[in-house]
Design an enzyme around this catalytic site. Structure first.
Site, PDB file in Angstrom:
ATOM      1  N   GLU A 189       0.816  -1.210   0.000  1.00 15.84           N
ATOM      2  CA  GLU A 189       0.000   0.000   0.000  1.00 15.84           C
ATOM      3  C   GLU A 189       0.855   1.267   0.000  1.00 15.84           C
ATOM      4  O   GLU A 189       0.642   2.193   0.783  1.00 15.84           O
ATOM      5  CB  GLU A 189      -0.958  -0.008   1.202  1.00 15.84           C
ATOM      6  CG  GLU A 189      -1.918  -1.188   1.197  1.00 15.84           C
ATOM      7  CD  GLU A 189      -2.917  -1.157   2.326  1.00 15.84           C
ATOM      8  OE1 GLU A 189      -4.043  -1.636   2.144  1.00 15.84           O
ATOM      9  OE2 GLU A 189      -2.561  -0.643   3.413  1.00 15.84           O
ATOM     10  N   GLU A 258      -6.791  -7.592  -1.216  1.00 19.62           N
ATOM     11  CA  GLU A 258      -7.477  -7.479   0.071  1.00 19.62           C
ATOM     12  C   GLU A 258      -8.936  -7.108  -0.155  1.00 19.62           C
ATOM     13  O   GLU A 258      -9.262  -5.937  -0.368  1.00 19.62           O
ATOM     14  CB  GLU A 258      -6.818  -6.443   0.987  1.00 19.62           C
ATOM     15  CG  GLU A 258      -5.453  -6.837   1.496  1.00 19.62           C
ATOM     16  CD  GLU A 258      -4.902  -5.876   2.536  1.00 19.62           C
ATOM     17  OE1 GLU A 258      -5.687  -5.051   3.066  1.00 19.62           O
ATOM     18  OE2 GLU A 258      -3.686  -5.942   2.820  1.00 19.62           O
TER      19      GLU A 258
END
Length: 856
Positions: A189, A258
């Site tokens: 991320e 995710e």
């Protein structure tokens, strides 16, 4: 890793190469993992893959096999895990791969189950994990700057990454070696952080990708939430929804690393629940667009044992509302509904991976995505995006009813075998039940504030940052100073008491004045910094002020970890003295890392001293802060998961036989726990529960940590809680509910060879199942007709078959599981003709030995 082309010829070419090698007798050749724009290719075959996150240190090794098998049974193909740098390299160059840290054993367990693995090395993991997975010693490497184009950081990161890759290679665990690992991730991320850093961020990200590729794992690498991931790295999506995501190159597949199955919990906050209807809808939306890899974060959340929780203020429970709960038990209906979703999508796999969808409008907010391959496969997804109204749509000259915010899946472009909003599996009601363990007999030990060990203290001018002093070896740091008060101060003669003001960068502080607790203050996850203001009672002469600063997990999100502060950095000042304000910030302060009980190893069976403990009954009459409590207990019979009920306690830590259960805190949840609907975009503030109750009351005690007898339980209590109400409980299914309509979509009704032929409709069934060792002891509610309400509060509607209870009792009571067909004939007659009916049941589950009305 070789990047595949964009057409159908690439997988065929690899397949022919694999077959050619086999024909030539080259049996040892591994064709490996590649990709094209449609999907990952494993040994030349495009695959639709479902993955589930299970983090090995958040459960115990004896749980791993069962968790992985349950994931497999739920239709999961891949197990995903982060790799936690601070666990494996607690000090520079010294590695730990034992116990819960045994990464090799975990990956081999995945392989044994016949599943693939996705190894997210990071090594930054976020994950609500202490310091984002970074070892704290990294902060003190000279010249370091985290997650940027910085040589000291890159050198350390490369060393750890290569150490993990070589470990996996040495055990032949990559798919290119015949092992289960088909994907690896570098960084995590980073997109937003990289943008903030500009050129330095881009240079670091590019370096990280090249460094990872150079390890030659033979499998693709991914970067999540990284729009400019360089070739051949695949950029991937994280979020509640990813149907609007597209990779940065047209020849890369759509991968969802995710898919958030729920949300994490923080002390003082409510519990988060994501309705499975919405989660299934999100996954179906991603697949219908062309997505081919979905990872549920989390599939089993587990427990933040020890001091591993980050945040700060993240709870010890990391349940995440996942399909398998914190204790390893199946959460229904989330687990079962997703299992049916996976089955339905896998029926469409050949069409999905071989062509692109044709999208047509079926209405104002309705669409069809149709996949028709050259070889004749046809699959369709019929979507209704309306959040309020159901829709009746016409597709291929057949009408289909679509509930709001749902997708129906037609593997043959004809028969709807699954709808994301129509849940046909049971709902399990979980409870914490008493065990056979007798009431605990406690002994207590007080932290003596007047006898701090001078050998463990040091004194300096001014206030110091907490982690610089503790190096995160303890949550606790004492800040101690003294204040001289003259006899003429007005507050000593009836005037107003002075006010102590303390500014802290986090996370909590307990204020002791002359050995007595004067007050406490706490930050929050959103606002770690806080200010304490309180009147304090001083006497003439020298007064001792001791501030116990408490960390509640180090932050896990962001960049420049080297610059983050924790503890009391001031100012610290007294207001209301005759002279006005007295700033204490720059006078001499004495520091002690940790507690006296920690230094004495009170939590560990082999080192705990016997002297100094007293009968707790002498303490609980007037509870004291900073108190250690211990007791011994025998392991209860059975195999149900166990937990400690910490009712009556305040805040502190728990150990069993020297193993740290984690932090506890009876902080009451605030929030809006009102209406919850599966329709509409999900956000963490939607579908909350537990408002007005302790955020976490129960703390998982793994059975593998227990001996048959004489188990040592130690609790350190900061605030003065009373341990007399603490008890050992077991988690079990207390009841099950199910609600299925008479025309519920049924996978068994799909037979592609029946085109043009008469076909017998297979009636849906209600399936009820208790936990192992349990049986259905009673039917609490049963109605075939139009019942109302929800699980736990059902009511009969206007239409009700009078035989409902009798049929369910005859077919189910005394059995561990049962199935009841939903048909008029099964209930004697049609209770209300021309009305769509459903069968709704609530059953009670009890231990088999206590079910007296056993019916074979």
């Amino acid at each position: 890793m070789v990047r595949m082309g964009t057409g159908d010829t690439a997988p065929r070419l690899i397949l022919w190469l694999c077959l050619g090698f086999l024909i030539l007798g080259v049996g040892f050749v591994q064709c490996g993992v590649t990709y094209d724009r449609k999907a990952l290719l494993i040994n030349g075959q495009r695959r639709i893959l479902f993955s589930g996150s299970i983090h090995y240190p958040r459960s115990t090794p004896d749980m791993w096999e069962g968790l992985i098998q349950k994931a497999k049974d739920g239709g999961v193909d891949v197990i995903e895990t982060y790799v936690f740098w601070n666990l494996h390299e607690p000090s520079p160059g010294k590695y730990d791969f034992d116990g819960r840290n045994d990464l090799v054993r975990f990956v081999k367990t995945i392989h044994k189950a016949g599943l693939y693995a996705h190894l997210r090395i990071g090594p930054y993991v976020c994950a609500e994990w202490n310091f984002g997975g970074f070892p704290v010693w990294l902060k003190y490497v000279p010249g370091i700057s985290f997650r940027t184009d910085n040589e000291p950081f890159k050198r350390a990161m490369q060393g750890f990454t290569e150490r993990i890759v070589e470990l996996m290679k040495s055990e032949n665990l990559y798919e290119s070696q015949g092992g289960p690992i088909i994907l690896s991730q570098i960084e995590n991320e980073y997109g937003r952080q990289g943008q903030l850093l500009g050129a330095e961020g881009h240079n670091y990200m590019t370096w990280a990708a090249k460094m990872a590729i150079a390890t030659e794992t033979g499998v693709p690498w991914v970067m999540c939430k990284e729009t400019d991931a360089p070739d051949p790295v695949i950029n991937t999506c994280n979020g509640f929804y990813c149907d609007s995501f597209a990779p940065n190159k047209p020849y890369k597949p759509l991968i969802w690393t995710e898919a958030w199955s729920g949300w994490f919990t923080e002390f003082g906050g409510p519990m988060h629940h994501r309705p499975v209807q919405d989660l299934a809808f999100a996954v179906a939306r991603f697949i219908q667009k062309g997505g081919s890899f979905v990872n549920y974060y989390m599939y089993h959340g587990g427990t933040n044992f020890g001091r591993t929780a980050g945040g700060p203020f993240v709870t010890t429970s990391y349940d995440y509302d996942a399909p398998i709960d914190e204790y390893g038990l199946i959460r229904e209906p989330k687990y079962g509904h997703l299992k049916e979703l996976h089955r339905a999508i896998k029926m469409c796999e050949k069409a999905l991976v071989s062509t692109d969808p044709v999208i047509t409008s079926l209405g104002n907010k309705q669409q069809a995505h149709v996949y028709s391959s050259e070889s004749g496969e046809c699959s369709a997804f019929l979507a209704n995006y309306d959040t309020e109204s159901a829709a009746r749509v016409l597709f291929n000259n057949v009408h289909y009813n679509l509930p709001p915010w749902s997708i129906s899946i037609l593997p043959d472009c004809r028969n709807a075998v699954f709808n994301t909003a129509k849940v046909g599996v049971q709902t399990s009601q979980m409870e914490m039940l008493p065990t056979s363990t007798p009431n605990f007999q406690w002994q207590s030990y007080l932290e003596d504030l007047s006898s701090l060990d001078d050998r463990s203290t040091f004194t300096t001018q001014g206030l110091l940052e907490q982690i610089n002093v503790t190096r995160d070896t303890s949550d606790y740091l004492w800040y101690m100073t003294s204040v001289d008060i003259g006899e003429t101060e007005s507050f000593l003669h009836g005037g107003e008491l002075p006010t102590l003001i303390i500014q802290s960068t986090g996370h909590a502080v307990h204020i002791f004045v002359n050995g007595q607790l004067s007050g406490s203050a706490f930050g929050t996850r959103q606002n770690r910094r806080f200010t304490y203001r309180g009147k304090i009672n001083l006497h003439s002469g020298t007064n001792r002020i001791a501030l116990l600063s408490v960390a509640v997990g180090l932050p896990n999100v962001g960049g420049h970890f080297e610059s983050w502060n924790t503890g009391i950095l001031g100012p610290v000042a007294l207001h209301g003295l005759s002279q006005g304000k007295r700033d204490l910030s720059w006078q001499k302060w004495t520091y002690q890392v940790g507690l006296k009980g920690e230094a004495m190893n009170l939590a560990y069976p082999t080192n705990a001293p016997s002297n100094g403990w007293m009968d707790a009954s002498l303490i609980v009459q007037k509870p004291q802060p900073l108190t250690w409590h211990k007791t011994y207990f025998d392991a209860p019979e059975g195999n149900e998961p166990l937990a400690l009920d910490m009712e009556g306690m305040g805040k502190g830590q728990i150990w069993v036989n020297g193993e740290s259960i984690g932090r506890y805190w009876t902080a009451f949840a605030t929030g809006d726990c009102g209406h919850c609907s599966y329709t509409g975009t999900y956000k963490p503030n939607k579908c909350l529960s537990g408002c007005g109750q302790p955020t976490q009351r129960y703390y998982h005690v793994p059975r593998s940590w227990l001996k048959p007898s004489q188990n040592l339980l130690v609790i350190f209590e900061e605030l003065g809680g009373n341990p007399s109400a603490v008890s050992l409980v077991k988690r079990s299914v207390s009841g099950v509910c199910a609600e299925v309509s008479e025309y519920h979509p049924n996978i068994k009704n799909w037979q592609i060879e029946s085109y043009g032929k008469g076909q017998t409709f297979r009636r849906p069934k209600v399936h009820l199942k208790c936990s192992p060792g349990q049986a259905i002891s009673a039917i609490k509610f049963a109605s075939f007709g139009t019942p109302l309400g929800k699980c736990g509060s059902y009511q009969q509607g206007e239409c009700h078959a009078a035989t409902s209870y009798a049929i369910l009792e005859r077919k189910c009571v005394g059995k561990a599981r049962c199935a009841v067909t939903i048909s008029n004939s099964n209930f004697g007659k049609d209770p209300c003709p021309n009305v769509l009916k459903r069968l709704t049941v609530e059953a009670v589950c009890s231990p088999e030995t206590s079910v007296t009305s056993w019916k074979p």
